[in-house]
Motif scaffolding. Structure first.
Motif, PDB file in Angstrom:
ATOM      1  N   ILE A  83      -4.482   7.613   1.718  1.00 52.45           N
ATOM      2  CA  ILE A  83      -4.174   6.665   0.563  1.00 52.45           C
ATOM      3  C   ILE A  83      -4.476   7.001  -0.902  1.00 52.45           C
ATOM      4  CG2 ILE A  83      -4.568   4.799   1.290  1.00 52.45           C
ATOM      5  CD1 ILE A  83      -7.856   4.115   0.161  1.00 52.45           C
ATOM      6  N   LYS A  86      -1.849   9.545  -3.944  1.00 52.42           N
ATOM      7  CA  LYS A  86      -1.470   8.350  -4.783  1.00 52.42           C
ATOM      8  C   LYS A  86      -1.833   7.857  -5.551  1.00 52.42           C
ATOM      9  CE  LYS A  86       2.824   6.745  -5.660  1.00 52.42           C
ATOM     10  NZ  LYS A  86       3.513   7.664  -6.424  1.00 52.42           N
ATOM     11  N   ILE A  87      -2.958   7.502  -4.893  1.00 54.15           N
ATOM     12  CA  ILE A  87      -3.888   5.824  -6.465  1.00 54.15           C
ATOM     13  C   ILE A  87      -4.214   7.068  -7.144  1.00 54.15           C
ATOM     14  CG2 ILE A  87      -5.966   4.657  -6.213  1.00 54.15           C
ATOM     15  CD1 ILE A  87      -5.815   3.899  -3.529  1.00 54.15           C
ATOM     16  N   CYS A 103       6.473   4.705   1.594  1.00 53.92           N
ATOM     17  CA  CYS A 103       5.544   3.392   1.694  1.00 53.92           C
ATOM     18  C   CYS A 103       5.505   3.193   3.210  1.00 53.92           C
ATOM     19  CB  CYS A 103       6.626   3.051   0.670  1.00 53.92           C
ATOM     20  SG  CYS A 103       5.986   0.934   0.515  1.00 53.92           S
ATOM     21  N   GLN A 106       3.115   5.563   5.021  1.00 53.11           N
ATOM     22  CA  GLN A 106       2.002   5.899   4.445  1.00 53.11           C
ATOM     23  C   GLN A 106       1.964   3.668   5.492  1.00 53.11           C
ATOM     24  OE1 GLN A 106       0.354   3.508   0.571  1.00 53.11           O
ATOM     25  NE2 GLN A 106      -0.440   5.805   0.355  1.00 53.11           N
ATOM     26  N   CYS A 183      -1.975  -0.874  -5.113  1.00 56.04           N
ATOM     27  CA  CYS A 183      -2.435   0.744  -4.739  1.00 56.04           C
ATOM     28  C   CYS A 183      -2.385   1.130  -4.080  1.00 56.04           C
ATOM     29  CB  CYS A 183      -3.835   0.733  -4.962  1.00 56.04           C
ATOM     30  SG  CYS A 183      -4.861   0.287  -6.300  1.00 56.04           S
ATOM     31  N   LEU A 184      -1.115   0.964  -2.949  1.00 57.70           N
ATOM     32  CA  LEU A 184      -1.334   1.637  -1.400  1.00 57.70           C
ATOM     33  C   LEU A 184      -0.084   0.379  -0.964  1.00 57.70           C
ATOM     34  CD1 LEU A 184      -2.785  -0.307   0.731  1.00 57.70           C
ATOM     35  CD2 LEU A 184      -4.444   1.174   0.241  1.00 57.70           C
ATOM     36  N   CYS A 185       0.352   0.651  -0.376  1.00 56.08           N
ATOM     37  CA  CYS A 185       1.587   0.043   0.456  1.00 56.08           C
ATOM     38  C   CYS A 185       1.262  -0.817   1.734  1.00 56.08           C
ATOM     39  CB  CYS A 185       2.916   0.749   1.480  1.00 56.08           C
ATOM     40  SG  CYS A 185       3.613   1.483  -0.152  1.00 56.08           S
ATOM     41  N   VAL A 283      -9.011  -1.170  -0.428  1.00 51.42           N
ATOM     42  CA  VAL A 283      -8.402   0.237  -1.470  1.00 51.42           C
ATOM     43  C   VAL A 283     -10.372   1.249  -1.065  1.00 51.42           C
ATOM     44  CG1 VAL A 283      -8.600   1.580  -3.195  1.00 51.42           C
ATOM     45  CG2 VAL A 283      -7.289   0.134  -2.884  1.00 51.42           C
TER      46      VAL A 283
END
Length: 338
Positions: A83, A86-87, A103, A106, A183-185, A283
């Motif tokens: 993660i 990408k963040i 996506c 991940q 912030c993430l999938c 996160v």
């Protein structure tokens, strides 16, 4: 960002990529969070790498308990790396777009590493149970073969069970919105954008959280209940204190790991009106344990502390030798005649 469906008579559109907006409600200043998150990520990578180096170098640490700790270090680095790049790209380069295959990949990787970490905690709990409650049988039960077999078993489980998450998410129809307030999938964050029924995704998520990981937590609770029962029967306070101290670090990590998962599940299920909290917890859950785990074990474990001291002493000696060689210090001195 949108792509027309194959049916020319359809007025709907199909999403071809998602946009990760970051932390909901604080988009204007969320880039300031990149520094602490980057430091946590660097700490996770460096600390876990040190743990692996120490375990590899020290022959005294070539034991099942430390093998599991080494596997946990690898899983932690994988979880954080899934993660964090990408963040940080979102915060530093405004790279918010992510394709659907990326996506879903991940999403699958996050579930794999989280469930794998849960499985390693189970193995470590079993290791502590046998060491404390069945000490005479420990060498015959917790062997290198046990480490290999249990790791292979949990790896297969952890790669097979999460497959349903991206597969079911990919079957949803994303026809209008493509902005994810995250912030993430995350599974529920992505599927909330679909235009069709997503109940099967929610049910599958609950199954993974409460059945797969819940069974892991149940085994850990049973193991430590038996350990506690065995320790309380000891007549020697010193022996009881020593047994408790070997489990303290493990219990600290387990408490944080599963508590955050339970809180995230409850907040998602309750539809919390402050979405920042579950997103932030999600996160942090993927980056704080990888940074915290090696530090807790290094502080609580005498053998690891000794290995760390030897490693830094060797690095200091090597550095001093290089300085002496290049600048002429030490034994190689030049004297001039008067």
């Amino acid at each position: 960002m949108f792509q027309e469906l194959r049916d020319p008579n359809s007025s709907k559109f199909e999403v071809s990529e998602f946009v990760l907006l970051g932390f909901p409600g604080i988009h204007s200043w969320q880039h300031w969070l990149s520094l602490p998150l980057a430091l946590l990520y660097f700490l996770a990578l460096s600390a876990n790498t040190l743990i692996l180096i120490i375990i590899n170098r020290e022959a005294a640490l070539h034991q099942p308990m430390y093998y599991f700790l080494g596997i946990l270090a690898v899983v932690d680095m994988g979880l954080a790396t899934t993660i964090m790049p990408k963040i940080l790209a979102i915060f530093w380069f405004n790279a918010k777009a992510i394709s659907l295959p990326e996506c879903f990949a991940q999403m699958y990787a996050i579930h794999c590493f989280v469930i794998m970490e849960s499985g390693i905690f189970v193995c470590m709990a079993v290791d502590r149970y046998v060491a404390i409650c069945r000490p005479l049988r420990y060498p015959s039960i917790i062997t290198e073969s046990f480490v290999v077999k249990s790791t292979v078993l949990f790896t297969l489980r952890n790669f097979l069970f999460p497959i349903s998450v991206p597969v079911l998410a990919a079957q949803r129809h994303y026809c209008s919105r493509n902005q994810i307030n995250h912030c993430l999938c995350s599974n529920l964050g992505v599927t909330s954008l679909s235009c069709d029924d997503r109940r099967i995704n929610s049910i599958n998520q609950l199954f993974l959280a409460w059945v797969v990981m819940g069974s892991d937590l149940g085994l850990i609770i049973v193991s430590y209940a038996l350990i506690l029962k065995s320790v309380l029967k000891l007549n020697s306070p010193e022996a009881a204190s020593k047994d408790f101290s070997t489990c303290t670090s493990h219990l600290i990590l387990i408490l944080f790991f599963y508590t955050v998962i339970i809180v995230i599940s409850i907040t998602h299920s309750a539809g919390m009106k402050v979405p920042l909290i579950p997103v932030l917890l999600n996160v942090l859950h993927n980056v704080i344990p990888p940074a915290l785990n090696p530090m807790v074990y290094a502080l609580k474990n005498k053998e690891l502390r000794q290995g760390l001291y030897k490693l830094f002493s060797m690095a200091y000696t090597s550095r001093k030798s290089l300085v002496d060689m290049f600048f002429g210090f030490g034994t190689h001195r030049v004297y001039c005649d008067p």
